[in-house]
Design an enzyme around this catalytic site. Structure first.
Site, PDB file in Angstrom:
ATOM      1  CB  THR A  18      -0.973   0.066   1.060  1.00 62.78           C
ATOM      2  OG1 THR A  18      -0.369   0.056   2.271  1.00 62.78           O
ATOM      3  CG2 THR A  18      -1.847  -1.182   1.161  1.00 62.78           C
ATOM      4  CG  ASP A  47       3.531  -4.108   4.053  1.00 55.39           C
ATOM      5  OD1 ASP A  47       3.712  -4.913   5.393  1.00 55.39           O
ATOM      6  OD2 ASP A  47       3.590  -3.419   3.510  1.00 55.39           O
ATOM      7  CE1 TYR A  52       5.455   2.447   3.382  1.00 53.60           C
ATOM      8  CE2 TYR A  52       3.547   0.892   3.348  1.00 53.60           C
ATOM      9  CZ  TYR A  52       4.789   1.158   3.388  1.00 53.60           C
ATOM     10  OH  TYR A  52       5.776   0.078   3.234  1.00 53.60           O
TER      11      TYR A  52
END
Length: 273
Positions: A18, A47, A52
């Site tokens: 991701t 994951d 992120y």
């Protein structure tokens, strides 16, 4: 879908990454839909990380797994600067809120930072006792890091691995195999697209009626202890990733890859992106 044992659980050998999800609000619904479609295709390991999109990817994942949490093996990661006793606790609780769940299946230290490994491990074990995580592992650790960690409870190490970045084959990959620790490969189809435009990879893809991305994934999966976590948003790419599981490269294919991307003959520094 091929599976592998990871900390006592059976998980698919191809999961869903991701990285870069959650960065563009206009892509939010497409990203949620992609993760859901990936689950339908059997890629039930997802994951993500607090890094992120500074939690944005975790929010996307939380939306995607809503009402189907029991189908998903959920992996997230903590920043090194949050890897202190109190920092891990607070970071994990923030991740749980964003993910909309009570438990993370596998929680990783994203890379080594300023805090002693013993302190981070103690914090992970406390989270495990609380039921907030089921297992823990690391990311971007080299052999000396894992030796220093010296923790049988560490169930995986997530590192960069693809034909362009194969230095880990010299020592890290064999070390993990010897210790029965699955290796989770991030960016398994490379960065920037150069790998997928390589003439050798394309030639092998043509031979197998496959795409270059599928060949890159099949190449990583030739090692029985490797899990690959490519990212995809389009349904076509998701299907390609899922079906790469069925491709078996022969000795000639592997020799051609070796000629295009030489295997390591000495110790190399661990590559990271």
């Amino acid at each position: 879908m091929q599976t592998i044992e990871l900390g006592g659980d059976s998980v698919p050998r191809i999961g869903q990454g991701t990285w870069h999800m959650g960065e563009d609000a206009g892509q939010r619904q497409a990203e949620i839909k992609a993760l859901r479609e990936g689950l339908e295709l059997g890629m039930t390991l997802i994951d993500t990380a607090e890094m992120y999109a500074e939690g944005g990817a975790e929010e996307i994942v939380g939306q995607a797994i809503r009402d189907r949490r029991d189908q998903v093996y959920l992996v997230s990661k903590v920043y090194p600067h949050n890897a202190s006793t109190q920092g891990v606790q607070a970071a994990c609780e923030r991740s749980l809120r964003r993910l909309g769940t009570d438990t993370i299946d596998l929680y990783l230290l994203h890379w080594r930072g300023q805090y002693p490994l013993s302190e981070t491990v103690e914090a992970f074990e406390r989270l495990r006792e609380q039921g907030k995580i089921l297992r823990w592992g690391v990311s971007n650790f080299d052999v000396d890091d894992l030796a220093e960690l010296n923790a049988p409870a560490c169930v995986t190490n997530q590192v960069l691995y693809n034909p362009e970045a194969r230095g880990i084959e010299y020592d890290l990959l064999p070390w993990q195999a010897q210790h029965n620790m699955p290796l989770m490969a991030y960016c398994p189809i490379g960065q920037g697209g150069a790998l997928l435009r390589n003439a050798t990879i394309q030639r092998i893809a043509d031979k197998h009626s496959a795409t270059p991305a599928q060949i890159a994934l099949a190449w990583a999966l030739r090692h029985p202890g490797v899990i690959a976590i490519p990212k995809a948003v389009s349904l076509d790419h998701l299907k390609q990733n899922a079906y790469a599981d069925s491709i078996r490269l022969d000795e000639d294919d592997l020799a051609q890859v070796d000629a295009a991307y030489a295997p390591p003959v000495r110790k190399q520094g661990l590559m990271m992106v």
